[in-house]
Design an enzyme around this catalytic site. Structure first.
Site, PDB file in Angstrom:
ATOM      1  N   GLU A  91      20.077  48.210  42.947  1.00 60.37           N
ATOM      2  CA  GLU A  91      20.981  48.421  44.071  1.00 60.37           C
ATOM      3  C   GLU A  91      21.771  49.712  43.895  1.00 60.37           C
ATOM      4  OE1 GLU A  91      22.206  44.403  46.257  1.00 60.37           O
ATOM      5  OE2 GLU A  91      22.761  44.353  44.133  1.00 60.37           O
ATOM      6  N   ASN A 146      45.431  47.328  32.323  1.00 56.36           N
ATOM      7  CA  ASN A 146      45.939  46.267  31.454  1.00 56.36           C
ATOM      8  C   ASN A 146      46.876  46.806  30.385  1.00 56.36           C
ATOM      9  OD1 ASN A 146      44.037  44.109  32.483  1.00 56.36           O
ATOM     10  ND2 ASN A 146      42.565  45.627  31.753  1.00 56.36           N
ATOM     11  N   ASP A 164      31.530  46.655  42.409  1.00 60.73           N
ATOM     12  CA  ASP A 164      30.279  46.780  43.166  1.00 60.73           C
ATOM     13  C   ASP A 164      30.358  47.701  44.380  1.00 60.73           C
ATOM     14  OD1 ASP A 164      29.563  44.832  41.359  1.00 60.73           O
ATOM     15  OD2 ASP A 164      29.421  43.211  42.815  1.00 60.73           O
ATOM     16  N   ASN A 196      30.056  46.625  32.776  1.00 55.48           N
ATOM     17  CA  ASN A 196      28.709  46.078  32.901  1.00 55.48           C
ATOM     18  C   ASN A 196      28.058  46.553  34.180  1.00 55.48           C
ATOM     19  OD1 ASN A 196      28.695  43.781  35.169  1.00 55.48           O
ATOM     20  ND2 ASN A 196      30.692  43.777  34.163  1.00 55.48           N
ATOM     21  N   GLU A 256      24.642  44.944  36.521  1.00 59.02           N
ATOM     22  CA  GLU A 256      23.542  44.010  36.651  1.00 59.02           C
ATOM     23  C   GLU A 256      22.427  44.667  37.461  1.00 59.02           C
ATOM     24  OE1 GLU A 256      23.630  39.299  37.551  1.00 59.02           O
ATOM     25  OE2 GLU A 256      24.294  40.588  39.187  1.00 59.02           O
TER      26      GLU A 256
END
Length: 757
Positions: A526, A71, A445, A520, A522
């Site tokens: 996993e 960015n 992910d 982040n 979650e």
């Protein structure tokens, strides 16, 4: 610590098969990947905000600072205790403070926002757009150069300092509100109290501090001494300021983490070292900031810790040193558990196995056609295969093994119309199509998704080593491994440990660091599943370096989970935060929620699944397991009373298999009684595997973490009456003798699971 041989990496990158970059498919063993997306499939985003030197390296995605490289107007970067943000107006530095934010869920989120920053600018030129100029293992250099004028900032995890170097002119600092100057003896130092917080700026010898107003100062820098460091202070005590002044001129130039795994003691030794350059005065070295998981119960730093900052991660203590070490025990596992028998429910297990085998093909693709759901589907069936194998159903085992192999080969072959893999060599990223959860669009992910594939491949290889050979399908598996776990630093092929943050000790999920709260993660569980895959794949293919890397990542992340997701030591969560666990961890906040639902069972379950035999780490504190599950009922009641239920709400017992298995790590009998064979089953699980898991713990007892072994894959369980079950898996080709730390011994045949009581 490169775990892919140079010629093998060249093979994976297509060097041997391509004369020039093109859209042509590239062979990798029996498999194929593509250098451009097919048809109308969209490419991955570019990462242009890097200096010329950094553009020659693989893009540093999925890191705490990744917002910077994607960015032109990056979001705040949370380095802890500081937050920083490059802007068109200059470089912001803040010390975030706690804010408690009520939610519609009738709980709270804890925020530490980037707020009320100090703003730094050169006086001689306008800052240029921020670019990543260097990346250490937990430090970065940010360039805001403009033409021939250079301005460089160094930021590091845990460090209370930002060091700045400017090619010419002076430095201006603007305060967010009126600031008062604190008394100091050293004329190089400007100490300020602003908005209830204390800061100190350390200029070179000969600097003069000019007060423009109560909110603006200019550091008049002597010729040839274009540097200063800025620090937030944990308090306004003179001794603290004196401590910081002694270390303010040791500018960090690099940071590096190293790890060693000792199988004979089941221990992982991690060392952290910062390299510095002292710009003036005596070489006192840096001040490092240690997170709770680094200083808690770490005898090597006790008595050496300085004052602490209150942060989103708990107290970060400063340490006057350029290095420190941490020793952790590797809480091992075995890939599967042995047969269960002699119980009234053995016939029920057999019935479930027959039913699950009939629907196995459908279960491989139950919720979607993308790589994440496909990965869950193939691991679901490979875990079902484990049970069939151990229960003596050889025909069922062979059927399931062949089914999973065929599905993986369809994807790996490149000829599957529904799914394929693409390597973007300019970024150093492997993408899988069709895009799912922004895994392509935002590089999200990858460790979650590819972890399912790698672990499944490893468990296939335990039974069929030829399938994993490089000339067969192993090259494609290694491509996925390289995407998430390359250990080469500053290489052009893939970034160093793409998802993993060595200093915070856990992974990040977002590829581009989107959002005001930083990166982040979650589903911490996993991430663990991915590192289990690395351990198994490294062991079965004889890749010791990869195996040891997997052990390090597994050990570090399980520890971080216990601190920052579960807070089992009571050192991290704010007293206002009443939830038992965090489900979403950000750089600048934590919350009890998910990306897709407010439903409490899924909020809690996302940091538990997939529960397999490698999930025993969740049972390190059985009391916490019970507290966590006890909170579920009231959370569900609150949700049903106040929440916004969707038009088609999930089953009231959604993921009941996940909670039964989790509960079995504290009380197997009660957990088995709570499980409903006809109830809801999470799509990464089967009823067969769930019941086998529950029956196994009922027979063996709880994990006994006090016993270690001198091998990689082992587990020990203990019944309330003291009887123990010892398991060890031998992935090698010759018999293996295992000695446990309590004196028990076990000889294990090749490619088998050994058991002794």
């Amino acid at each position: 610590m490169r775990f892919i041989h140079a010629c093998q990496l060249a093979f994976l990158m297509g060097c041997a098969s391509l004369g020039a970059a093109s859209a042509q498919p590239v062979k990798a063993g029996a498999g194929t990947y593509f250098l451009t997306p097919k048809g109308s499939d969209k490419p991955m985003p570019s990462a242009p905000m890097r200096t010329e030197a950094m553009l020659k390296t693989a893009a540093q995605t999925n890191q705490w600072y990744s917002t910077l490289i994607f960015n032109s107007t990056p979001e705040a970067i949370f380095a802890h205790p500081l937050s920083v943000k490059p802007t068109a107006a200059g470089f912001e530095m803040a010390l975030p403070g706690k804010e408690i934010v009520p939610t519609v869920r009738r709980d709270v989120e804890v925020h530490y926002p980037h707020k009320n920053p100090l703003l730094f600018t050169p006086t001689a030129f306008e800052p240029g757009p921020a670019k990543l100029a260097k990346a250490g293992d937990w430090s970065i250099d940010i360039s805001m150069a403009r033409g021939v004028d250079d301005w460089l900032m160094t930021v590091a995890h845990g460090s209370p300092f930002v060091s700045m170097q400017v090619s010419r002119g002076d430095m201006r600092v603007r305060l967010p509100s009126d600031g008062s100057r604190l008394p100091v003896v050293d004329p190089r130092v400007l100490a300020l109290h602003v908005g209830g917080q204390s800061y100190a700026l350390f200029g070179p010898a000969g600097v003069t501090w000019e007060s423009v107003s109560t909110t603006e100062w200019i550091a008049r820098l002597p010729a040839g001494k274009g540097y200063l460091s800025a620090a937030a202070l944990p308090d306004a005590q003179p001794a603290t300021l004196e401590l910081f002044a002694r270390h303010a001129y040791a500018f960090i130039t690099d940071t590096r983490v190293e790890w060693t795994y000792d199988p004979s003691r089941s221990q992982v030794e991690t060392s952290f070292k910062a390299t510095t350059r002292t710009l003036e005065g005596p070489d006192n070295g840096p001040l490092l900031g240690l997170y709770p998981h680094q200083w808690f119960q770490n005898a090597s730093v006790q008595g050496r810790l300085g004052p602490a900052f209150d942060t989103i991660r708990g107290k970060i203590h400063v340490l006057a040193a350029n290095s420190f070490q941490k020793t952790n025990t590797y809480s091992s596992f075995v890939p599967f558990w042995p047969a269960v028998g002699g119980t009234p429910r053995t016939a029920e297990l057999d019935d479930l196995l027959k039913a699950d085998k009939r629907t196995a093909r459908r279960m491989m693709l139950q919720n979607g056609q993308g790589p994440y759901w496909q990965g869950k589907g193939i691991q679901r069936n490979i875990k079902l295969m484990d049970v069939a194998e151990q229960q003596g159903d050889q025909e069922g085992r062979d059927q399931l093994l062949a089914m999973v192999q065929k599905r993986m080969e369809e994807w790996f072959s490149g000829g599957n119309s529904k799914g394929y893999f693409h390597l973007d060599k300019s970024l150093g990223v492997v993408a899988a199509y069709p895009d799912e959860f922004f895994q392509v669009a935002q590089i999200n992910d990858h460790h979650f998704t590819y972890g399912y594939w790698i672990r499944t491949a490893a468990e296939i290889a335990l039974r069929d080593p030829a399938w994993a050979a490089q000339e067969q399908w192993g090259a494609m598996v290694d491509l996925l491994v390289a995407d998430i776990a390359t250990t080469e630093r500053s290489g052009s092929a893939f970034p160093f440990l793409r998802n993993f943050d060595p200093y915070e000790g856990h992974s990040w999920a977002s590829g581009i660091g989107l959002g005001e709260w930083g990166n982040n993660q979650e589903s911490s569980s996993e991430a663990i599943n991915a590192w289990v895959g690395l351990i198994l794949w490294g062991e079965v293919t004889g890749n010791k370096a990869l195996r040891d890397l997997g052990v390090y990542l597994f050990t570090a992340e399980t520890e971080a989970i216990n601190f920052y997701w579960f807070d089992i030591h009571g050192l991290v969560f704010a007293p206002e935060y009443k939830n038992v666990e965090v489900s979403m961890l950000f750089g600048g906040k934590y919350a009890h929620n998910t990306w897709w639902t407010d439903e409490p069972r899924q909020i809690k379950g996302i940091n538990l699944l997939p529960i397999t035999t490698a999930s025993t780490y969740l049972g390190v504190d059985p009391g916490y397991v019970k507290r966590n599950l006890d909170a579920l009922g009231p959370e569900v009641e609150t949700y049903r009373k106040y929440g916004k239920l969707p038009p088609n709400p999930p089953p009231r017992d959604i993921w009941q298999d996940v909670f039964a298995k989790y509960g079995a790590l504290a009380d197997p009998t009660a957990a088995l009684a709570s499980w409903d064979r006809w109830g809801s089953v999470e799509v990464g699980e089967t009823r067969t595997h769930a019941l086998h898991f529950l029956l196994s713990l009922q027979q063996m007892g709880l994990p006994d973490f006090s016993v270690r072994a001198d091998t990689l894959l082992y587990a020990v369980f203990k019944q309330p009456d003291g009887r123990k079950t010892y398991l060890a898996y031998n992935a090698g080709t010759t018999p293996m003798d295992v000695t446990f730390s309590d004196g028990k011994t076990l000889t294990v045949a090749p490619r088998t699971l050994g058991r002794v009581q």
